[in-house]
Design a protein around this motif. Structure first.
Motif, PDB file in Angstrom:
ATOM      1  N   ALA A 106     -17.406  39.532  19.829  1.00  0.00           N
ATOM      2  CA  ALA A 106     -16.941  40.495  18.906  1.00  0.00           C
ATOM      3  C   ALA A 106     -15.536  40.943  19.110  1.00  0.00           C
ATOM      4  O   ALA A 106     -15.478  41.455  20.467  1.00  0.00           O
ATOM      5  CB  ALA A 106     -17.995  41.660  18.646  1.00  0.00           C
ATOM      6  N   VAL A 150     -19.908  48.056  14.424  1.00  0.00           N
ATOM      7  CA  VAL A 150     -20.902  47.160  14.619  1.00  0.00           C
ATOM      8  C   VAL A 150     -22.006  47.651  15.107  1.00  0.00           C
ATOM      9  O   VAL A 150     -23.335  47.483  14.843  1.00  0.00           O
ATOM     10  CB  VAL A 150     -20.470  45.969  15.177  1.00  0.00           C
ATOM     11  N   GLU A 151     -21.738  48.554  16.464  1.00  0.00           N
ATOM     12  CA  GLU A 151     -22.742  49.156  16.946  1.00  0.00           C
ATOM     13  C   GLU A 151     -23.772  49.795  16.059  1.00  0.00           C
ATOM     14  O   GLU A 151     -24.683  50.025  16.115  1.00  0.00           O
ATOM     15  CB  GLU A 151     -22.361  49.877  18.330  1.00  0.00           C
ATOM     16  N   CYS A 174     -23.976  49.975  12.965  1.00  0.00           N
ATOM     17  CA  CYS A 174     -24.600  49.334  12.103  1.00  0.00           C
ATOM     18  C   CYS A 174     -25.938  48.723  12.656  1.00  0.00           C
ATOM     19  O   CYS A 174     -26.958  48.689  11.869  1.00  0.00           O
ATOM     20  CB  CYS A 174     -23.835  48.062  11.389  1.00  0.00           C
ATOM     21  N   GLU A 175     -25.736  48.352  14.039  1.00  0.00           N
ATOM     22  CA  GLU A 175     -26.880  47.619  14.505  1.00  0.00           C
ATOM     23  C   GLU A 175     -28.138  48.504  14.913  1.00  0.00           C
ATOM     24  O   GLU A 175     -29.167  48.332  14.684  1.00  0.00           O
ATOM     25  CB  GLU A 175     -26.495  46.921  15.888  1.00  0.00           C
ATOM     26  N   GLU A 198     -22.015  40.142  12.118  1.00  0.00           N
ATOM     27  CA  GLU A 198     -21.410  41.639  11.639  1.00  0.00           C
ATOM     28  C   GLU A 198     -21.554  41.846  10.317  1.00  0.00           C
ATOM     29  O   GLU A 198     -21.739  43.099   9.821  1.00  0.00           O
ATOM     30  CB  GLU A 198     -19.955  41.547  12.272  1.00  0.00           C
ATOM     31  N   LEU A 216     -23.168  45.053   8.571  1.00  0.00           N
ATOM     32  CA  LEU A 216     -22.467  45.725   7.825  1.00  0.00           C
ATOM     33  C   LEU A 216     -22.938  45.869   6.252  1.00  0.00           C
ATOM     34  O   LEU A 216     -23.000  47.132   5.844  1.00  0.00           O
ATOM     35  CB  LEU A 216     -20.996  45.200   7.522  1.00  0.00           C
ATOM     36  N   TYR A 223     -14.083  48.866   8.274  1.00  0.00           N
ATOM     37  CA  TYR A 223     -14.074  47.480   9.183  1.00  0.00           C
ATOM     38  C   TYR A 223     -13.074  46.457   8.673  1.00  0.00           C
ATOM     39  O   TYR A 223     -12.678  45.817   9.575  1.00  0.00           O
ATOM     40  CB  TYR A 223     -15.673  47.116   8.913  1.00  0.00           C
ATOM     41  N   ALA A 246     -10.896  44.314  11.255  1.00  0.00           N
ATOM     42  CA  ALA A 246     -11.164  42.921  11.159  1.00  0.00           C
ATOM     43  C   ALA A 246      -9.938  42.073  10.910  1.00  0.00           C
ATOM     44  O   ALA A 246      -9.728  41.065  11.606  1.00  0.00           O
ATOM     45  CB  ALA A 246     -12.201  42.587  10.472  1.00  0.00           C
ATOM     46  N   ARG A 299     -27.300  34.619  14.224  1.00  0.00           N
ATOM     47  CA  ARG A 299     -26.302  34.259  15.268  1.00  0.00           C
ATOM     48  C   ARG A 299     -26.358  32.976  15.766  1.00  0.00           C
ATOM     49  O   ARG A 299     -25.573  32.316  16.309  1.00  0.00           O
ATOM     50  CB  ARG A 299     -26.510  35.364  16.720  1.00  0.00           C
TER      51      ARG A 299
END
Ligand SMILES: Nc1ncnc2c1ncn2[C@@H]1O[C@H](COP(=O)(O)OP(=O)(O)O)[C@@H](O)[C@H]1O
Ligand SMILES: Nc1ncnc2c1ncn2[C@@H]1O[C@H](COP(=O)(O)OP(=O)(O)O)[C@@H](O)[C@H]1O
Ligand code: SF4
Ligand code: SF4
Ligand code: SF4
Lengths: 393, 280, 426, 441
Positions: A8, A16-17, A19-20, A207, A211, A230, A234, A263
């Motif tokens: 990333a 991203v974190e 969202c995870e 990602e 998102l 984002y 990005a 992934r």
């Protein structure tokens, strides 16, 4: 060939974190906190594929996407209600309901997606008699004077019921305001996908998935802002272009693929240019009109501008043509069909669409998954071979 | 360029296969081919064993290898140069062994794949058996163990059957019990084996046809040497009117390793043309 | 199996009706007769027949293929064409049959569809099924969207929606196909006949409330529902059939005899059961034998309501032809809410004084199967009688594991037996 | 002495229980199931009768008011001696079969040396026999098959070399031979075996001459009590093939329910995990079944799954649980498909995961499936009894205990070391209860 591991780009990492963390919020703590910060307000859940979250918003409530529980939840009670040949989604949704995680919701909309979700709506009524439950039958007869009219009437009825649940009646004004909020959100998601197509290396699939998925729990405006933020970061990222096979993914519109599966596919050498997971956030291409009767408008846009999703009965040849157009628009080289095991709508549609794209000389490959799939070698093997074949040809 | 030697290592779920290939200018030549079954042994160890055995057979040493290409579950081959996906290598190996083939059926321990490819061995389409592991090599092997029949005998025994007993269970575990039940009913071993072959053949022909295989089809993987399965496949093909001709090359079990060695050579040349050396 | 089975008059008639029907289909092309493919739940047989069009029911063909042990090969054929092992086998059996030249269950050719009337009632797979047939044959589909009774009731809007579709799309399409104008009086006449046979059918099904029951309300009753659920509702032939059937059952009641099975008369009634779920057609007799050999008679079943629930009072109403067709479509078993299904089974257990109920969960059918385990729990809770559960498939023979099912059925019956006698001897 | 016999012919093991006329358990026997059901049934029953005789011996010694320590030691060496004799008889039979099969396999693999190594392995196995049954030794398995297989495999691995003595070919000799050995009814006559065991035991116990003579005759007497089987009943996966009348055949559900009730009268919920079946049963206060659920067609997560795992890791079934107990960080495993188990383990091991952590995850996966089935059957009521072979696995039990507490709160969990015999016990109880009057009289 193995592709290098995609890392990333740093600036987006906090987003991203976050969202995870939202993806893994299996107790719906996010919703609980929202309710704490908004005393007296309520939250209404909705299941895949699509539900009129605009109505929930217009009644002053938080729409919450209940998209299953990925591979993180141990399923005990949910499995007690399902035979082995039924897909996985309803198990995890029931588990969330029975373990109390969904208590925070004041009601749930069950859209007319398939027999499994339809029957789940009835089970929900029996298991949670105090909660508001609504089955949302979507029009399969696309004539505005038939299906459209029925749908507009039904939307009106649902709006009235939601108004009662929240204590804030839905008005044309509040509904139009909700349209505007959701239009902006859809535009952001469409733009995010456009960026992905333009520079896939800047927006890794996992990602992008995270998102959009964040929209299941976040208030719509906050979600829109997050996507915009984002995208800015990005676009400016220093990630290097990489030569990988470009594929379109189809079949995961309902039960969601595990993140590691997404992934895995990217790591085995495929850029996923387009997909149909979380399709509800991009359900309409055009904006919902802000003039005129909003119920009629929503019904009309639904029957004219819904995507060619396997849950819909469409005119002859439409689905194949729609996919071919998407492939062209996104510059894909092939299609990876990825359906949840035992998903009748996805799996019954697949051969027809395959025939259509085959006729057009577009290569494809197919695999099965479940939201709790934990083993990816076979998938890696298949996706990798597909990527090899696309690149070598 | 002088002698270019590449090594292909195919790590399967039940056995590791290795091929050494001389693939420079001029003709290609297989220098050694070795198979070693895992049987509870550590994969990494067995991978090293097969390589060393192959090297010994060819009178070479590890330094002579220009490229070590792994395939299958190749992450476990620590000394690899690069990795290729299983179907990519089986297709390449199949077309090398059986030049007329445009498809192959790879029957391994846990999975069976039907792969359709072009004249250079590049995959055009493929189908795999579903997640349920019935009707695979492992299953047959377990049954063999129950019946006290060694792998090599399964084929000829099955071919001697005159009244095969159908085995309908989809699950390999339940099928095993079914088989025990059959034995207890006094059914002959060859009839049971043949019945299993027939039900496997039905599934596999379906796989081949849905992948769109026509013409010459090479059988690769461990079960290519199972004459009983071959017979059942041919019968099933005839029954279904499938337009395929099945060929099992004697080296079929090494198709994956051979394909890997070939792709390794291909990659090496490409890297060389780009002025890069393959690094281990 | 060798026992000679006495054939009743009604049975002979049904056989003849079916043979005639398939013969008519076989020669329909030569004669310029047009057909309409449609589904059993929510079928508009009277309406179709009133235009002199031939209804074709792919579900019936698939189940016949199953009973004649042809479905296995058909399914393989469809899977070869790329269909998944995971999906409804009815569709695959039908597709396999079509691909093999569309030779029907009797060995005579079936005409390819002129119109695919997609009466989308209670099952999503119906949509896919006809999309697939449309792909294969090029015939047009006509959607009749019957909204699901999600809230457990039929609203005015739902009814109006269905009637509007009948008026503005279905009838014009049938007029166009047949070249005939819509004739409401003719339709009403047929609906009146339907009504009469519905009375007779309910009488027959409810005869199982007697002890001992004169009929088997599942295995035998699936034959009884044949004409009325398929291409014959509203015909004179079918009306005779039901009258004869009723008389025969009455005669059996008078003589005090129990059901007839393929193996001869049933042993004395020992257990009374209700069954939910469709039968396993590929092993129909084998499955039946597991029950009748132990003296278990099925007194009521939900499957015998898929083509219309009549025992809660609904009858076709000749005075409101389109309205009654809409009510009929909306009221089919599979279009009902989960709670309705639970209540219906619980009511059967009580009304027919059953010892318990069993669920045959078929892999094919999400419409039936998804949620059956909750139904099991709820019916147990409501009735206090135990439920049993086993799994098979409608027409995919690979999913019929005889030993497995027998073990469950036997265990269940032994449990019932133990509960009844156990207290005394333990 | 009047006896009532219950047989449970399971998919993995065959169990037998013997009751006396008062309904007391006086003997238990177990063997692995095999393709010849009659033999399996016969062996299990014989084993049960052996245990009856040993119990009678113990009782007789007790009546003699012998010092408890001496008595225990004596019984221990007596059983060990007997087991050793049995083991040797089986080895002798195996030797015969191995020798024949080695010849055959060697002729099949022209030019290979098979007979030589096989002969060496047999000698090695024979040498290993004695220590297996020495005082304090624990066995890797209850079954000759497993013990012999693992010894043989170790011997074969040592002696194999790819060209001359292929490992595969060596193993196939064993696969054939064990099958034939197992399906043969091998009864060394009990009296000889026991007689020899008595002598050894007496010698080990260091008793005085006269004392020894008295004990010898007590034991001989106990061994010779006539055992009359009044009636039998059968259950289990293979029950339909047992040589019994229909009235003597009972469903596993009823037997497990009744058996569990007999052991723990307050039982209301029973979980049985066998080789390829999992059952959740609700019983009432009389042991009558109210409701049950069985796993669906898929055999994932049943006992055989653990068997495959043990095989894959080259462990005995007994060793799985203890190893898993050592885990500190169990991995999460979703799939419990038996067939893929091996591949999954290899995969995880190469990912660097620890054996014990994988095993802990596997056990959890198995028990999660069982929990679902229990929920399906109506939940867990007090008291809850866990039966079947998997109840012998302590990790399975402790995982279950945790899951039950998590999902249902405080529940009494009954486990008995004899829980694998529950089905057979239920069958024996049926035999006792339902024996026709004219036979029982
Ligand atoms: N001579 C033989 N006859 C029959 N089957 C064989 C023979 N040799 C190997 N096999 C089978 O082949 C399988 C291994 O095939 P392989 O292609 O090596 O699989 P994988 O790559 O998955 O390990 C084994 O499961 C075994 O059953
Ligand atoms: N000593 C033991 N320790 C741990 N597990 C055991 C032991 N003995 C048997 N098992 C387990 O029990 C299973 C067999 O259970 P059992 O109740 O005998 O099954 P079945 O009745 O189907 O033969 C085996 O597959 C194994 O997993
Ligand atoms: S995954 Fe497919 S079958 Fe399952 S609920 Fe979703 S649409 Fe229905
Ligand atoms: S245990 Fe058997 S049925 Fe279940 S997934 Fe594995 S192979 Fe399939
Ligand atoms: S899913 Fe069920 S109702 Fe639908 S077509 Fe298949 S069997 Fe019929």
């Amino acid at each position: 060939m193995e592709a290098p591991v995609i890392t990333a780009p740093a600036p987006v990492a906090p987003i991203v974190e976050r969202c995870e963390a939202l993806l893994n919020d299996l107790t719906f703590e996010t919703v609980r906190q929202w309710k704490e910060n908004h005393p007296g307000k309520k939250a209404i859940g909705w299941l895949p594929v699509w539900a009129p979250r605009e109505l929930i918003l217009a009644a002053g409530m938080l729409p919450v996407g209940v998209m299953g529980a990925s591979d993180r939840l141990e399923i005990v009670k949910g499995d007690a209600y399902y035979q082995s040949y039924i897909c996985h989604l309803p198990r995890s949704v029931l588990e969330l309901g029975l373990n109390g995680s969904l208590d925070v919701l004041d009601g749930v909309l069950f859209p007319s997606t398939c027999d499994v979700i339809r029957n789940l709506s009835g089970m929900w009524r029996i298991l949670f008699p105090q909660k508001y439950v609504r089955y949302v039958d979507v029009p399969q007869n696309p004539a505005m004077s038939l299906g459209g009219r029925f749908f507009a009437e039904d939307l009106r009825a649902i709006a009235a019921e939601l108004g009662e649940v929240s204590g804030t009646p839905v008005t044309h004004e509040s509904l139009r305001a909700a349209f505007a909020v959701c239009n902006a959100n859809r535009r952001a998601v469409h733009d995010l996908y456009a960026l992905r197509v333009a520079k896939p290396w800047c927006v890794p699939s996992a990602e992008l998935y995270l998102l959009v998925r964040a929209g299941a729990l976040l208030p719509v405006e906050e979600h829109t802002a997050l996507i915009r933020e984002y995208m800015q970061l990005a676009e400016a990222s220093a990630a290097k272009p990489m030569d990988m096979a470009r594929v379109t993914v189809r079949g995961c519109f309902c039960e969601q693929p595990p993140l590691d599966l997404i992934r895995t596919i990217e790591r085995s050498g495929c850029w996923i240019m387009d997909d149909d997971w979380l399709i509800a956030w991009r359900w309409f291409k055009e904006d919902l009109p802000l003039e005129g009767d909003p119920f009629e408008n929503m019904a009309r846009v639904f029957v004219t501008d819904s995507p060619a999703c396997p849950t819909m009965h469409l005119a002859h040849g439409v689905k194949g043509a729609a996919l071919k157009a998407e492939i062209k628009n996104t510059g894909s080289e092939g299609v990876l069909f990825m359906a949840p095991s035992f998903c009748d709508p996805a799996l019954l549609d697949q051969p027809m669409i395959q025939a259509a794209i085959e006729k057009a000389g577009i290569p494809w490959s197919a695999l099965l998954y479940a939201e709790n799939t934990g083993q990816f070698q076979v998938i890696r093997e298949q996706a990798g071979t597909f990527a090899d074949a696309l690149k070598l040809s | 360029m002088t002698r270019q030697i590449t090594c292909g290592i195919d790590v399967g779920s039940s056995a590791v296969k290795c091929v050494l290939l001389e693939d420079g200018e001029g003709a290609r030549r297989v220098l050694a081919k070795v198979t070693e079954r895992l049987r509870h042994r550590n994969v990494t160890e067995v991978a090293a064993i097969v390589r060393d055995r192959a090297l010994a057979e060819a009178g070479l040493s590890a330094e002579d290898l220009a490229y070590v290409a792994s395939t299958g579950e190749g992450e476990q081959v620590h000394f690899r140069t690069g990795h290729f996906f299983g179907m990519t290598t089986h297709a390449r190996g199949a077309v090398e062994l059986v030049p007329a083939a445009r498809a192959c059926l790879d029957v391994g321990a846990l999975h069976t794949r039907a792969i359709v490819f072009d004249e250079r061995g590049r995959v055009l389409s493929h189908r795999m058996t579903s997640q349920c592991a019935s009707g695979s090599g492992q299953f047959l092997e377990n049954i063999g163990r129950y019946l006290g029949v060694a792998l090599e005998e399964i084929g000829s025994l099955s071919c001697s059957s005159s009244k095969p007993e159908k085995c309908s269970s989809i699950c390999a575990v339940l099928a095993e019990t079914d088989v025990i039940n059959m034995v207890s009913r006094g059914l002959a071993v060859e009839d049971i084996l043949c019945g299993i072959h027939q039900s496997m053949a039905g599934r596999f022909m379906k796989l081949l046809q849905s992948a769109g295989a026509t013409g010459t089809v090479a059988i690769t993987g461990g079960l290519a040497s199972d004459t009983g399965l071959l017979r059942a496949l041919r019968e099933e093909g005839a029954k279904q009117g499938a337009k395929v001709e099945l060929v099992a090359h004697a080296d079929a079990i090494h198709a994956g390793a051979l394909g890997a060695a070939l792709w390794g050579g291909h990659r090496l040349r490409k890297l060389a043309s780009m002025g890069v050396a393959a690094v281990q | 199996m060798n026992t000679t089975v006495m054939k009743d008059r009604s049975q002979e008639r049904q056989k003849r009706m079916l043979a005639d029907y398939f013969k008519r289909l076989a020669v329909s092309r030569e004669n310029g007769w047009k057909n309409v493919y449609t589904f059993v739940p929510g079928n508009l047989t009277e309406l179709i027949l009133s235009f002199d069009l031939l209804p074709v029911l792919p579900e019936i063909n698939a189940l016949q293929s199953g009973m004649r042990k042809k479905s296995g090969a058909f399914i393989q054929e469809a899977e070869k064409a790329g269909h998944s092992e995971d999906v409804c086998a009815y569709v695959k059996s039908d597709l396999g049959m079509l691909r093999g030249g569309n030779i029907g269950p009797t060995g005579e050719p079936l005409p390819s569809p002129d119109l695919l009337l997609l009466s989308y009632t209670g099952c999503f797979t119906f949509m896919k099924w006809f999309e697939i047939l449309r792909e294969e044959t090029g015939a047009p589909t006509l959607m009749l969207h019957v909204p699901f009774q999600g809230e457990g009731r039929v609203t005015r809007e739902m009814r109006d929606y269905v009637i509007r579709q009948l008026k503005t799309e279905v009838i014009p399409a049938l007029e166009k196909l047949s070249g005939k104008a819509y004739d409401e009086s003719r339709l009403a006449e047929m609906l009146a006949r339907s009504r009469a046979m519905e009375d007779d059918l309910v009488h027959v099904l409810e005869s199982a409330k007697r002890k001992p029951s004169p009929i088997d309300g599942y295995f035998a009753a699936v034959y009884y529902i044949g004409p009325i659920f398929s291409a014959f509702r509203g015909t004179e032939d079918a009306q005779h059939y039901y009258r004869e059937l009723r008389e025969e059952v009455d005669a059996r009641i008078a003589q005090g005899i129990g059901p007839m099975t393929p193996d001869g008369p049933m042993p004395p009634e020992k257990f009374r059961l209700v069954v939910e779920g469709p039968p396993a057609w590929t092993h129909f007799n084998e499955l039946w034998r597991m029950f009748h050999a132990e003296g278990a008679v099925i007194v009521a079943s939900t499957y015998t309501k898929v083509g219309g629930v009549y025992d809660d009072g609904f009858r076709h109403d000749p005075s409101d032809p389109l309205g009654t067709l809409a009510d009929y479509c909306l009221g089919c078993y599979t279009n009902r809410s989960m709670q309705d299904r639970v209540n219906m089974i619980a009511r059967y257990v009580k009304d027919y004084d059953a010892d318990g109920f069993m669920i045959n969960s078929v892999k094919s059918c999400n419409s039936f199967s998804a949620g059956q385990l909750l139904i099991l729990r709820e019916v147990e809770r409501l009735t206090g009688r135990p439920g049993g559960f086993f799994e098979s498939d409608l027409v995919d023979p690979r999913y019929f594991s005889a030993a497995n099912i027998k073990n469950r059925v036997e265990s269940y019956l032994q449990m019932l037996d133990q509960r009844r006698t156990g207290g005394a001897s333990a | 002495m009047k006896c009532f016999v219950g047989i449970d012919l399971g998919s993995t093991t065959t169990k037998s229980v013997v009751l006396d006329a008062e309904g007391r358990v006086i003997g238990r026997g177990i063997t692995n199931s095999r393709s010849n059901y009659e033999v399996a049934c016969d062996v299990a029953r014989r084993e049960a009768f052996h245990s009856v005789r040993f119990a009678l011996c113990a009782r007789a010694l007790e009546e003699r008011q012998m010092d408890a320590l001496v008595r225990t030691a004596l019984m221990d060496s007596l059983t060990r001696g007997f087991r050793l004799a049995q083991h040797r008889a089986q080895l002798a039979a195996l030797r015969e079969c191995l020798t024949e099969d080695a010849t055959q396999v060697e002729s099949f693999h022209a030019g290979r040396d098979i007979k030589g190594p096989v002969a060496e392995i047999i000698v090695e196995m024979e040498a290993l026999a004695e220590p297996l049954f020495s005082a304090g030794a624990t066995l890797k398995s209850d079954f000759f098959r497993d013990i012999a297989a693992s010894q043989y495999a170790a011997g074969a691995k040592k002696r194999s070399c790819p060209e001359r003595r292929p490992f595969e070919a060596l193993l196939s000799v064993f696969d054939k031979a064990i099958l034939r050995t197992e399906n043969r009814i091998l009864e060394p006559d009990f009296a000889t075996g026991a007689g020899r065991a008595i002598e050894v035991a007496l010698a080990e116990a260091l008793l005085s001459e006269q004392n020894a003579e008295a004990i010898r005759s007590t034991l001989r007497e106990a061994f010779n009590v006539p055992l009359d089987v009044i009636d039998s009943a059968g259950t289990g996966y293979g029950r339909a093939r047992l040589p019994f009348e229909k009235r003597q055949i009972r469903s596993e559900i009823l037997c497990h329910g009744l058996g569990a009730h007999h052991m723990f009268p307050n039982t209301r919920t029973v979980l049985d995990i066998g080789g390829q079946d999992t059952k959740a049963i609700q019983v009432d206060e009389a042991g009558l079944v109210r409701m049950f659920q069985m796993n669906d067609r898929c055999a994932a997560g049943c006992g055989r799954y653990l068997g495959y795992i043990a095989d894959e890791m080259n462990l005995g079934l007994h060793e799985l649980g203890p190893l898993a107990q050592q885990s500190k960080a169990p991995v999460k495993i979703n799939s419990t498909c038996t067939v893929f188990a091996g591949a999954e383990i290899r995969d995880r091991l190469t990912l660097g995961q620890k054996r014990e952590d994988i095993l802990a995850g596997l056990h959890r996966a198995v028990m999660l499936r069982a929990m679902s089935l229990l929920a399906r059957s109506g939940g867990i009521h007090d008291e809850f009894t866990f039966t079947g072979g998997v109840a012998r696995n302590e990790t399975a039990v402790s995982v279950l205990r945790k899951l039950v507490a998590q999902n249902y709160g405080e529940r009494t969990l009954n486990i008995s070391t004899d829980s694998i015999y529950t089905g057979a016990l239920g069958a024996a109880l049926f035999a006792l209860r339902d024996a026709p009057a004219e036979v029982a009289a």
